[in-house]
Design an enzyme around this catalytic site. Structure first.
Site, PDB file in Angstrom:
ATOM      1  N   CYS A 109     -30.096  53.405 -58.448  1.00  0.00           N
ATOM      2  CA  CYS A 109     -30.378  52.025 -58.862  1.00  0.00           C
ATOM      3  C   CYS A 109     -31.737  51.619 -58.317  1.00  0.00           C
ATOM      4  O   CYS A 109     -32.093  51.969 -57.198  1.00  0.00           O
ATOM      5  CB  CYS A 109     -29.301  51.086 -58.311  1.00  0.00           C
ATOM      6  SG  CYS A 109     -29.541  49.354 -58.769  1.00  0.00           S
ATOM      7  N   CYS A 116     -27.207  46.997 -49.882  1.00  0.00           N
ATOM      8  CA  CYS A 116     -26.350  47.803 -50.759  1.00  0.00           C
ATOM      9  C   CYS A 116     -26.624  49.300 -50.601  1.00  0.00           C
ATOM     10  O   CYS A 116     -27.772  49.733 -50.550  1.00  0.00           O
ATOM     11  CB  CYS A 116     -26.568  47.388 -52.210  1.00  0.00           C
ATOM     12  SG  CYS A 116     -25.602  48.349 -53.385  1.00  0.00           S
ATOM     13  N   GLY A 156     -25.619  51.082 -60.056  1.00  0.00           N
ATOM     14  CA  GLY A 156     -26.548  50.768 -61.136  1.00  0.00           C
ATOM     15  C   GLY A 156     -26.585  49.308 -61.503  1.00  0.00           C
ATOM     16  O   GLY A 156     -25.713  48.526 -61.120  1.00  0.00           O
ATOM     17  N   GLU A 157     -27.629  48.933 -62.232  1.00  0.00           N
ATOM     18  CA  GLU A 157     -27.768  47.577 -62.741  1.00  0.00           C
ATOM     19  C   GLU A 157     -27.532  47.641 -64.258  1.00  0.00           C
ATOM     20  O   GLU A 157     -28.384  48.150 -64.994  1.00  0.00           O
ATOM     21  CB  GLU A 157     -29.184  47.042 -62.407  1.00  0.00           C
ATOM     22  CG  GLU A 157     -29.577  45.776 -63.122  1.00  0.00           C
ATOM     23  CD  GLU A 157     -28.523  44.675 -63.108  1.00  0.00           C
ATOM     24  OE1 GLU A 157     -28.004  44.315 -62.038  1.00  0.00           O
ATOM     25  OE2 GLU A 157     -28.201  44.157 -64.203  1.00  0.00           O
ATOM     26  N   SER A 188     -21.409  42.705 -64.121  1.00  0.00           N
ATOM     27  CA  SER A 188     -22.057  42.066 -62.972  1.00  0.00           C
ATOM     28  C   SER A 188     -23.536  42.448 -62.944  1.00  0.00           C
ATOM     29  O   SER A 188     -23.891  43.613 -63.042  1.00  0.00           O
ATOM     30  CB  SER A 188     -21.371  42.541 -61.693  1.00  0.00           C
ATOM     31  OG  SER A 188     -22.035  42.040 -60.556  1.00  0.00           O
ATOM     32  N   SER A 211     -24.834  38.247 -59.300  1.00  0.00           N
ATOM     33  CA  SER A 211     -24.972  38.461 -57.866  1.00  0.00           C
ATOM     34  C   SER A 211     -26.054  37.514 -57.362  1.00  0.00           C
ATOM     35  O   SER A 211     -27.233  37.800 -57.502  1.00  0.00           O
ATOM     36  CB  SER A 211     -25.383  39.914 -57.594  1.00  0.00           C
ATOM     37  OG  SER A 211     -24.372  40.776 -58.051  1.00  0.00           O
ATOM     38  N   HIS A 213     -25.945  35.547 -54.044  1.00  0.00           N
ATOM     39  CA  HIS A 213     -26.024  35.926 -52.624  1.00  0.00           C
ATOM     40  C   HIS A 213     -26.927  35.065 -51.743  1.00  0.00           C
ATOM     41  O   HIS A 213     -26.992  35.296 -50.527  1.00  0.00           O
ATOM     42  CB  HIS A 213     -26.451  37.396 -52.447  1.00  0.00           C
ATOM     43  CG  HIS A 213     -25.578  38.384 -53.171  1.00  0.00           C
ATOM     44  ND1 HIS A 213     -24.229  38.211 -53.344  1.00  0.00           N
ATOM     45  CD2 HIS A 213     -25.860  39.567 -53.781  1.00  0.00           C
ATOM     46  CE1 HIS A 213     -23.724  39.236 -54.018  1.00  0.00           C
ATOM     47  NE2 HIS A 213     -24.696  40.059 -54.304  1.00  0.00           N
ATOM     48  N   ASN A 287     -18.950  44.775 -47.067  1.00  0.00           N
ATOM     49  CA  ASN A 287     -18.512  46.092 -46.622  1.00  0.00           C
ATOM     50  C   ASN A 287     -19.677  46.727 -45.904  1.00  0.00           C
ATOM     51  O   ASN A 287     -20.730  46.923 -46.507  1.00  0.00           O
ATOM     52  CB  ASN A 287     -18.106  46.942 -47.825  1.00  0.00           C
ATOM     53  CG  ASN A 287     -16.998  46.264 -48.610  1.00  0.00           C
ATOM     54  OD1 ASN A 287     -15.927  46.013 -48.077  1.00  0.00           O
ATOM     55  ND2 ASN A 287     -17.276  45.916 -49.851  1.00  0.00           N
ATOM     56  N   CYS A 330     -17.226  47.513 -52.931  1.00  0.00           N
ATOM     57  CA  CYS A 330     -18.496  47.035 -53.514  1.00  0.00           C
ATOM     58  C   CYS A 330     -19.653  47.464 -52.633  1.00  0.00           C
ATOM     59  O   CYS A 330     -19.639  47.249 -51.426  1.00  0.00           O
ATOM     60  CB  CYS A 330     -18.554  45.522 -53.570  1.00  0.00           C
ATOM     61  SG  CYS A 330     -17.157  44.730 -54.313  1.00  0.00           S
TER      62      CYS A 330
HETATM   63  N1  SAH Z   1     -26.157  45.763 -60.047  1.00  0.00           N
HETATM   64  C1  SAH Z   1     -25.062  44.919 -60.321  1.00  0.00           C
HETATM   65  C2  SAH Z   1     -23.706  45.542 -60.160  1.00  0.00           C
HETATM   66  C3  SAH Z   1     -23.448  46.437 -58.988  1.00  0.00           C
HETATM   67  S1  SAH Z   1     -23.052  45.782 -57.402  1.00  0.00           S
HETATM   68  C4  SAH Z   1     -25.177  43.640 -59.519  1.00  0.00           C
HETATM   69  O1  SAH Z   1     -26.103  43.505 -58.756  1.00  0.00           O
HETATM   70  O2  SAH Z   1     -24.363  42.761 -59.713  1.00  0.00           O
HETATM   71  C5  SAH Z   1     -21.577  44.870 -57.525  1.00  0.00           C
HETATM   72  C6  SAH Z   1     -21.513  43.750 -56.506  1.00  0.00           C
HETATM   73  O3  SAH Z   1     -21.305  44.231 -55.165  1.00  0.00           O
HETATM   74  C7  SAH Z   1     -22.779  42.924 -56.462  1.00  0.00           C
HETATM   75  O4  SAH Z   1     -22.472  41.566 -56.357  1.00  0.00           O
HETATM   76  C8  SAH Z   1     -23.419  43.426 -55.194  1.00  0.00           C
HETATM   77  O5  SAH Z   1     -24.369  42.560 -54.698  1.00  0.00           O
HETATM   78  C9  SAH Z   1     -22.227  43.590 -54.293  1.00  0.00           C
HETATM   79  N2  SAH Z   1     -22.462  44.419 -53.121  1.00  0.00           N
HETATM   80  C10 SAH Z   1     -23.435  45.330 -52.918  1.00  0.00           C
HETATM   81  N3  SAH Z   1     -23.328  45.899 -51.708  1.00  0.00           N
HETATM   82  C11 SAH Z   1     -22.253  45.336 -51.133  1.00  0.00           C
HETATM   83  C12 SAH Z   1     -21.589  45.541 -49.896  1.00  0.00           C
HETATM   84  N4  SAH Z   1     -22.023  46.438 -49.042  1.00  0.00           N
HETATM   85  N5  SAH Z   1     -20.499  44.795 -49.635  1.00  0.00           N
HETATM   86  C13 SAH Z   1     -20.023  43.923 -50.537  1.00  0.00           C
HETATM   87  N6  SAH Z   1     -20.594  43.708 -51.720  1.00  0.00           N
HETATM   88  C14 SAH Z   1     -21.684  44.404 -52.027  1.00  0.00           C
END
Ligand code: SAH
Length: 338
Positions: A109, A116, A156-157, A188, A211, A213, A287, A330
């Site tokens: 990604c 992430c 991935g996005e 997402s 997302s 955040h 996580n 996630c």
């Molecule tokens: N690229 C997309 C989808 C993949 S991530 C997006 O950004 O939405 C899916 C979700 O998990 C997103 O909201 C992302 O920000 C979140 N995420 C990423 N790392 C994480 C982690 N370590 N703990 C919890 N959520 C996380």
């Protein structure tokens, strides 16, 4: 040659017309693939031999190889090996209302979110539609049960692989395909504005999750580099347009990072930002990953944040935690065999 599992009904109808056959054969093929789940062209017994021979020349029938399956209570993680030896992961979650699968949309990604794990490997390539469809079929075959909902939240996005994702959604949504209702499909995204606009014009009733955040650009720039291109104000305006056009409620995802974005001030700014919009906020327990600078917010901090939003009249839920023991949660998925 292209894989048969990446064909929408319209693609197959065009294909049959192009080889001088009737369009309705497309539906027959879908029934073989998704209802009867056969694994070779030779089993298409209501198609003529010469049509089958032609199809063998035009399409492949390869499936994904499952390299590893890990199980933790109500969660299972699958590592798939692709034809070019790349790896992706998908996750199954058993809920009381059914079974959901979280699929990956790309190998690696490029979005570079600071917290992430999936972005540790830069994008190698898009997944083709068939590679996303096959994640679901492979899992259904192993567990012997039907999937009731799909979230596109793996590696991935998805909006950075727009055409293949839309194809994938059309294939799994078709009643003669895997038959997953649009309202049971959630995409997402980190907020690629032009693609959200494009999505709003399609007549597909899927759920959109953003997302977010962070409630302000300074913080979001730090957590999500994409914000330097698509910042909060235009993103929120795009979501307002999306909601007006589609009449659908949008989910706002907010990962709770201790002392970073989980303060009372953040909660209040978030509430003000979202006031009056048809959205609901999903607070995601973080996580922990190899990005050691980020820590999970305590239960208490999450609850306090939740209370502020509630008091401000924002719909909010806290995401149930799944699969962190097997790094299936996630943000923990990787395009790597470990
Ligand atoms: N690229 C997309 C989808 C993949 S991530 C997006 O950004 O939405 C899916 C979700 O998990 C997103 O909201 C992302 O920000 C979140 N995420 C990423 N790392 C994480 C982690 N370590 N703990 C919890 N959520 C996380």
């Amino acid at each position: 040659m292209t894989n048969i599992y990446g064909q929408t009904i319209e693609d197959l109808e065009k294909y049959f017309e192009s080889i001088g056959e009737k369009k309705y054969k497309a539906i027959q093929v879908y029934e073989w693939l998704y209802l009867k789940r056969v694994s070779s062209f030779d089993e298409f017994s209501n198609l003529k031999k010469d049509v089958i021979a032609q199809m063998k020349k035009d399409f492949t029938f390869n499936k994904l190889e499952i390299k590893k399956r890990e199980i933790d209570n109500l969660t299972e993680k699958y590592l798939f090996k692709l034809e070019d030896n790349e790896f992706i992961e998908a996750v199954v979650m058993y809920h009381d209302y059914g079974i959901s699968v979280c699929v990956s949309s790309e190998v690696g990604c490029n979005m570079g979110c600071a917290f992430c794990e999936s972005g540790r490997l830069k994008k190698v390539r898009n997944l083709e539609a068939y590679e996303i469809v096959l994640q679901i079929l492979a899992i259904e075959e192993v567990i012997g049960k039907r999937i009731s909902s799909v979230v596109i939240m793996g590696i991935g996005e998805p909006l950075d692989n727009y055409d293949n994702i839309i194809k994938f959604i059309k294939i799994i949504n078709h009643p003669k395909g895997i038959g997953i209702g649009a309202r049971h499909i959630t995409l997402s995204t980190c907020g690629l504005i032009p693609k959200i606009k494009e999505l709003s014009k399609l007549d597909i009733q899927i759920n959109l999750a953003i997302s977010l955040h962070a409630p302000n650009d300074d913080l979001r720039n730090m957590l999500m580099p994409v914000n330097k291109v698509y910042s909060i104000t235009p993103l929120i305006n795009t979501l307002k347009e999306y909601i007006a056009l589609t009449n659908r409620r949008v989910t706002i995802e907010y990962v709770m990072l201790s002392m970073v974005n989980d303060t009372q001030e953040c909660a209040i700014s978030l509430a003000h930002l979202l006031k009056g919009m048809n959205v609901y906020v999903n607070l995601i327990p973080y996580n922990e990953t190899s990005h050691l600078e980020f820590k999970k917010s305590s239960k208490n901090r999450v609850l306090k944040f939740y209370d502020v939003l509630k008091k401000e009249g924002i719909n909010v839920t806290i995401r149930k935690e799944f699969g962190s023991k097997i790094s299936a949660a996630c943000g923990q998925l990787r395009s790597k065999e470990v």
